[in-house]
Design a protein around this motif. Structure first.
Motif, PDB file in Angstrom:
ATOM      1  N   ALA A  11       0.826  -1.215   0.000  1.00 43.45           N
ATOM      2  CA  ALA A  11       0.000   0.000   0.000  1.00 43.45           C
ATOM      3  C   ALA A  11       0.858   1.262   0.000  1.00 43.45           C
ATOM      4  N   ASP A  12       2.044   1.173   0.580  1.00 44.35           N
ATOM      5  CA  ASP A  12       2.906   2.356   0.708  1.00 44.35           C
ATOM      6  C   ASP A  12       4.067   2.329  -0.283  1.00 44.35           C
ATOM      7  N   ILE A  13       3.779   1.946  -1.509  1.00 49.43           N
ATOM      8  CA  ILE A  13       4.832   1.744  -2.495  1.00 49.43           C
ATOM      9  C   ILE A  13       5.525   3.050  -2.902  1.00 49.43           C
ATOM     10  N   PHE A  14       4.827   4.174  -2.804  1.00 50.20           N
ATOM     11  CA  PHE A  14       5.415   5.455  -3.190  1.00 50.20           C
ATOM     12  C   PHE A  14       5.913   6.253  -1.991  1.00 50.20           C
ATOM     13  N   ARG A  15       5.921   5.649  -0.820  1.00 51.88           N
ATOM     14  CA  ARG A  15       6.286   6.364   0.406  1.00 51.88           C
ATOM     15  C   ARG A  15       7.716   6.899   0.363  1.00 51.88           C
ATOM     16  N   LYS A  16       8.654   6.127  -0.133  1.00 55.22           N
ATOM     17  CA  LYS A  16      10.062   6.520  -0.124  1.00 55.22           C
ATOM     18  C   LYS A  16      10.474   7.321  -1.351  1.00 55.22           C
ATOM     19  N   ARG A  17       9.573   7.470  -2.315  1.00 53.85           N
ATOM     20  CA  ARG A  17       9.941   8.125  -3.569  1.00 53.85           C
ATOM     21  C   ARG A  17      10.367   9.578  -3.364  1.00 53.85           C
ATOM     22  N   SER A  18       9.637  10.319  -2.549  1.00 54.25           N
ATOM     23  CA  SER A  18       9.988  11.732  -2.351  1.00 54.25           C
ATOM     24  C   SER A  18      11.324  11.868  -1.621  1.00 54.25           C
ATOM     25  N   ARG A  19      11.596  10.940  -0.695  1.00 57.35           N
ATOM     26  CA  ARG A  19      12.876  10.983   0.014  1.00 57.35           C
ATOM     27  C   ARG A  19      14.025  10.705  -0.953  1.00 57.35           C
ATOM     28  N   TYR A  20      13.861   9.711  -1.820  1.00 57.36           N
ATOM     29  CA  TYR A  20      14.900   9.404  -2.806  1.00 57.36           C
ATOM     30  C   TYR A  20      15.088  10.564  -3.780  1.00 57.36           C
ATOM     31  N   PHE A  21      13.992  11.239  -4.116  1.00 55.20           N
ATOM     32  CA  PHE A  21      14.111  12.376  -5.029  1.00 55.20           C
ATOM     33  C   PHE A  21      14.910  13.501  -4.378  1.00 55.20           C
ATOM     34  N   ARG A  22      14.645  13.774  -3.103  1.00 53.24           N
ATOM     35  CA  ARG A  22      15.410  14.824  -2.408  1.00 53.24           C
ATOM     36  C   ARG A  22      16.885  14.445  -2.306  1.00 53.24           C
ATOM     37  N   ILE A  23      17.171  13.189  -2.002  1.00 59.96           N
ATOM     38  CA  ILE A  23      18.556  12.731  -1.927  1.00 59.96           C
ATOM     39  C   ILE A  23      19.227  12.859  -3.288  1.00 59.96           C
ATOM     40  N   PHE A  24      18.513  12.506  -4.349  1.00 57.77           N
ATOM     41  CA  PHE A  24      19.052  12.609  -5.698  1.00 57.77           C
ATOM     42  C   PHE A  24      19.422  14.051  -6.030  1.00 57.77           C
ATOM     43  N   VAL A  25      18.549  14.983  -5.688  1.00 58.00           N
ATOM     44  CA  VAL A  25      18.808  16.394  -5.969  1.00 58.00           C
ATOM     45  C   VAL A  25      20.016  16.891  -5.174  1.00 58.00           C
ATOM     46  N   LEU A  57      37.362  16.797  -6.416  1.00 60.90           N
ATOM     47  CA  LEU A  57      37.214  15.543  -7.150  1.00 60.90           C
ATOM     48  C   LEU A  57      36.503  14.484  -6.305  1.00 60.90           C
ATOM     49  N   ALA A  58      36.759  14.493  -5.005  1.00 56.88           N
ATOM     50  CA  ALA A  58      36.054  13.556  -4.126  1.00 56.88           C
ATOM     51  C   ALA A  58      34.550  13.842  -4.119  1.00 56.88           C
ATOM     52  N   PHE A  59      34.178  15.128  -4.031  1.00 56.73           N
ATOM     53  CA  PHE A  59      32.759  15.489  -4.121  1.00 56.73           C
ATOM     54  C   PHE A  59      32.170  14.960  -5.425  1.00 56.73           C
ATOM     55  N   TYR A  60      32.875  15.217  -6.506  1.00 54.33           N
ATOM     56  CA  TYR A  60      32.379  14.838  -7.826  1.00 54.33           C
ATOM     57  C   TYR A  60      32.228  13.322  -7.961  1.00 54.33           C
ATOM     58  N   VAL A  61      33.241  12.575  -7.581  1.00 52.87           N
ATOM     59  CA  VAL A  61      33.236  11.132  -7.786  1.00 52.87           C
ATOM     60  C   VAL A  61      32.288  10.432  -6.811  1.00 52.87           C
ATOM     61  N   VAL A  62      32.385  10.738  -5.525  1.00 55.71           N
ATOM     62  CA  VAL A  62      31.555  10.041  -4.530  1.00 55.71           C
ATOM     63  C   VAL A  62      30.078  10.336  -4.757  1.00 55.71           C
ATOM     64  N   ALA A  63      29.741  11.596  -4.963  1.00 58.85           N
ATOM     65  CA  ALA A  63      28.342  11.940  -5.200  1.00 58.85           C
ATOM     66  C   ALA A  63      27.866  11.372  -6.533  1.00 58.85           C
ATOM     67  N   GLY A  64      28.740  11.356  -7.517  1.00 56.07           N
ATOM     68  CA  GLY A  64      28.372  10.802  -8.815  1.00 56.07           C
ATOM     69  C   GLY A  64      28.067   9.318  -8.748  1.00 56.07           C
ATOM     70  N   VAL A  70      20.834   5.807  -6.095  1.00 55.83           N
ATOM     71  CA  VAL A  70      19.572   6.479  -5.796  1.00 55.83           C
ATOM     72  C   VAL A  70      18.712   6.575  -7.055  1.00 55.83           C
ATOM     73  N   GLY A  71      19.346   6.785  -8.201  1.00 52.98           N
ATOM     74  CA  GLY A  71      18.608   6.838  -9.461  1.00 52.98           C
ATOM     75  C   GLY A  71      17.909   5.527  -9.780  1.00 52.98           C
ATOM     76  N   GLU A  72      18.551   4.403  -9.486  1.00 52.63           N
ATOM     77  CA  GLU A  72      17.920   3.100  -9.679  1.00 52.63           C
ATOM     78  C   GLU A  72      16.701   2.945  -8.782  1.00 52.63           C
ATOM     79  N   LYS A  73      16.808   3.428  -7.555  1.00 47.57           N
ATOM     80  CA  LYS A  73      15.667   3.371  -6.639  1.00 47.57           C
ATOM     81  C   LYS A  73      14.514   4.217  -7.169  1.00 47.57           C
ATOM     82  N   LEU A  74      14.816   5.377  -7.711  1.00 49.35           N
ATOM     83  CA  LEU A  74      13.780   6.231  -8.280  1.00 49.35           C
ATOM     84  C   LEU A  74      13.154   5.597  -9.521  1.00 49.35           C
ATOM     85  N   GLN A  75      13.988   4.999 -10.334  1.00 51.63           N
ATOM     86  CA  GLN A  75      13.493   4.411 -11.566  1.00 51.63           C
ATOM     87  C   GLN A  75      12.581   3.221 -11.298  1.00 51.63           C
ATOM     88  N   SER A  76      12.806   2.511 -10.205  1.00 52.09           N
ATOM     89  CA  SER A  76      11.966   1.343  -9.908  1.00 52.09           C
ATOM     90  C   SER A  76      10.535   1.737  -9.581  1.00 52.09           C
TER      91      SER A  76
END
Length: 134
Positions: A11-25, A57-64, A70-76
């Motif tokens: 029933a709560d399949i979209f519950r985590k979607r907004s959290r993943y979207f904020r993390i992605f941003v 470079l650490a910011f770029y690579v680790v966040a990338g 997180v994108g895979e979680k959003l896509q699911s």
């Protein structure tokens, strides 16, 4: 996201979607920040700030890298393509269990999402392997 088609749809399949979207941003912002710092270092010719370059470079690579997870979680939790909807309709005709699950999803007032489509595909492949004589 783990979906079991032999049970009721969650029933709560979209519950985590907004959290993943904020993390992605946020991760995207960190990636862009690291990239902008690297560009600034290259444009200004700051060759004596090796530590700053390493941090950028650490910011770029680790966040990338984290963006992919997180994108895979959003896509699911995304919508199905027209091709996938046709394939799901074929699976529904072949397997009554998949049809029952899709009817339960329709009763919940929504369409199947990508994770449910993947679970139905996996269930159909597993059913075909069970039905084949060895």
């Amino acid at each position: 996201m783990k979906i079991d088609i032999s049970r009721e749809p969650p029933a709560d399949i979209f519950r985590k979607r907004s959290r993943y979207f904020r993390i992605f941003v946020m991760l995207l912002a960190l990636t862009l920040f690291g990239l902008l710092v690297v560009v600034y270092i290259l444009v200004t010719g700051m060759s004596y700030y090796d530590f700053l370059e390493t941090v950028a470079l650490a910011f770029y690579v680790v966040a990338g890298v984290a963006i992919f997870y997180v994108g895979e979680k959003l896509q699911s939790s995304g919508r199905l393509t027209p091709q996938q909807e046709k394939e799901l309709a074929d699976l529904r005709r072949k397997h009554p269990e998949i049809n029952n699950y899709c009817e339960l999803v329709a009763k919940a007032g929504r369409k199947p999402i990508q994770a449910e489509y993947d679970a139905c595909e996996a269930w159909a492949e597993e059913a075909e392997h069970r039905d084949q004589p060895e």
